[in-house]
Design a protein around this motif. Structure first.
Motif, PDB file in Angstrom:
ATOM      1  N   ASP A  53      37.998  36.882  21.799  1.00 17.53           N
ATOM      2  CA  ASP A  53      36.605  36.930  21.363  1.00 17.53           C
ATOM      3  C   ASP A  53      36.435  35.908  20.246  1.00 17.53           C
ATOM      4  OD1 ASP A  53      34.060  37.461  20.371  1.00 17.53           O
ATOM      5  OD2 ASP A  53      34.270  39.633  20.552  1.00 17.53           O
ATOM      6  N   PRO A  54      36.056  34.685  20.596  1.00 10.89           N
ATOM      7  CA  PRO A  54      35.936  33.623  19.600  1.00 10.89           C
ATOM      8  C   PRO A  54      34.996  33.971  18.444  1.00 10.89           C
ATOM      9  CG  PRO A  54      35.791  32.713  21.815  1.00 10.89           C
ATOM     10  CD  PRO A  54      35.759  34.201  21.948  1.00 10.89           C
ATOM     11  N   ASP A  55      33.952  34.742  18.713  1.00 11.26           N
ATOM     12  CA  ASP A  55      33.017  35.113  17.645  1.00 11.26           C
ATOM     13  C   ASP A  55      33.693  35.941  16.551  1.00 11.26           C
ATOM     14  OD1 ASP A  55      30.991  33.785  18.973  1.00 11.26           O
ATOM     15  OD2 ASP A  55      30.184  35.615  19.906  1.00 11.26           O
ATOM     16  N   ARG A  56      34.725  36.683  16.945  1.00 10.33           N
ATOM     17  CA  ARG A  56      35.479  37.480  15.964  1.00 10.33           C
ATOM     18  C   ARG A  56      36.778  36.807  15.555  1.00 10.33           C
ATOM     19  NH1 ARG A  56      36.459  43.251  18.281  1.00 10.33           N
ATOM     20  NH2 ARG A  56      36.190  42.348  20.341  1.00 10.33           N
ATOM     21  N   GLY A  57      37.036  35.614  16.076  1.00  9.56           N
ATOM     22  CA  GLY A  57      38.292  34.923  15.780  1.00  9.56           C
ATOM     23  C   GLY A  57      39.482  35.599  16.432  1.00  9.56           C
ATOM     24  N   LEU A  58      39.242  36.294  17.530  1.00  9.83           N
ATOM     25  CA  LEU A  58      40.271  37.060  18.225  1.00  9.83           C
ATOM     26  C   LEU A  58      40.851  36.230  19.364  1.00  9.83           C
ATOM     27  CD1 LEU A  58      41.592  39.860  18.187  1.00  9.83           C
ATOM     28  CD2 LEU A  58      39.810  40.634  19.719  1.00  9.83           C
ATOM     29  N   GLN A  59      42.107  35.892  19.256  1.00  6.59           N
ATOM     30  CA  GLN A  59      42.796  35.094  20.268  1.00  6.59           C
ATOM     31  C   GLN A  59      43.036  35.928  21.528  1.00  6.59           C
ATOM     32  OE1 GLN A  59      46.272  33.185  18.705  1.00  6.59           O
ATOM     33  NE2 GLN A  59      46.959  32.486  20.688  1.00  6.59           N
ATOM     34  N   ALA A  60      43.069  35.272  22.663  1.00  5.89           N
ATOM     35  CA  ALA A  60      43.317  35.947  23.940  1.00  5.89           C
ATOM     36  C   ALA A  60      44.740  36.481  23.992  1.00  5.89           C
ATOM     37  CB  ALA A  60      43.099  34.973  25.095  1.00  5.89           C
ATOM     38  N   CYS A  61      44.913  37.686  24.502  1.00  4.89           N
ATOM     39  CA  CYS A  61      46.246  38.264  24.703  1.00  4.89           C
ATOM     40  C   CYS A  61      47.063  37.358  25.631  1.00  4.89           C
ATOM     41  CB  CYS A  61      46.144  39.657  25.324  1.00  4.89           C
ATOM     42  SG  CYS A  61      45.124  40.831  24.436  1.00  4.89           S
ATOM     43  N   ALA A  62      46.383  36.834  26.662  1.00  2.76           N
ATOM     44  CA  ALA A  62      47.045  36.007  27.672  1.00  2.76           C
ATOM     45  C   ALA A  62      47.648  34.741  27.080  1.00  2.76           C
ATOM     46  CB  ALA A  62      46.065  35.647  28.778  1.00  2.76           C
ATOM     47  N   SER A  63      47.135  34.265  25.964  1.00  7.15           N
ATOM     48  CA  SER A  63      47.670  33.026  25.398  1.00  7.15           C
ATOM     49  C   SER A  63      49.124  33.189  24.963  1.00  7.15           C
ATOM     50  CB  SER A  63      46.803  32.530  24.243  1.00  7.15           C
ATOM     51  OG  SER A  63      46.800  33.447  23.184  1.00  7.15           O
ATOM     52  N   CYS A  64      49.526  34.385  24.621  1.00  8.01           N
ATOM     53  CA  CYS A  64      50.919  34.642  24.230  1.00  8.01           C
ATOM     54  C   CYS A  64      51.676  35.476  25.269  1.00  8.01           C
ATOM     55  CB  CYS A  64      50.972  35.363  22.893  1.00  8.01           C
ATOM     56  SG  CYS A  64      50.327  34.406  21.511  1.00  8.01           S
TER      57      CYS A  64
END
Length: 143
Positions: A53-64
């Motif tokens: 969620d870019p608006d909350r600065g929350l990185q995607a789980c899938a990225s890691c």
């Protein structure tokens, strides 16, 4: 920390810890399991897992953790075959500062960014096996 595991690990010397680590490191990863559609699969949890969620600065789980929860690289473990209850408990521990060990603090930041009402549905989604976006039936399962 987990009390029973901490107690047990405290009983091992360095050589024993290395031997146990080597034993588990050599075990094959279990296959990614999918049972029909992912339990708790919803558009919002699929999106949160895959895109964050870019608006909350929350990185995607899938990225890691990978598009299917398989883990990416040495420092990012596989989430496959973990129960929803275990995943939710670990997210709470990261969030509350009772779990640590992530050198970059990515999990603490990610868990802190989750809303309380997202932890259980996200855990259910992950436990069901994240649905890869390129799977033909994805639209049917997660819409």
């Amino acid at each position: 920390m987990h009390p029973q595991m901490s107690w047990l690990a405290g009983k091992l010397d360095s050589a024993e810890r290395l031997a146990v680590s080597a034993y588990y490191a050599q075990m094959p990863l279990p296959p990614v399991s999918r049972v029909g559609s992912a339990p708790g699969c919803s558009t919002s949890m699929a999106r949160l897992y895959r895109e964050g969620d870019p608006d909350r600065g929350l990185q995607a789980c899938a990225s890691c953790h990978g598009s299917q929860g398989q883990g990416v690289g040495l420092g990012n473990p596989s989430l496959t075959n973990q129960s929803a209850r275990y995943i939710a408990e670990q997210l709470q521990r990261w969030r509350d500062g009772r779990r640590y060990g992530d050198a970059m603090g990515a999990m603490q930041k990610a868990a802190a960014g989750l809303r309380e009402n997202e932890i259980r549905p996200l855990s259910d989604y992950i436990a069901g096996g994240p649905v890869p976006p390129d799977r033909p039936e994805f639209q049917e399962e997660c819409q």
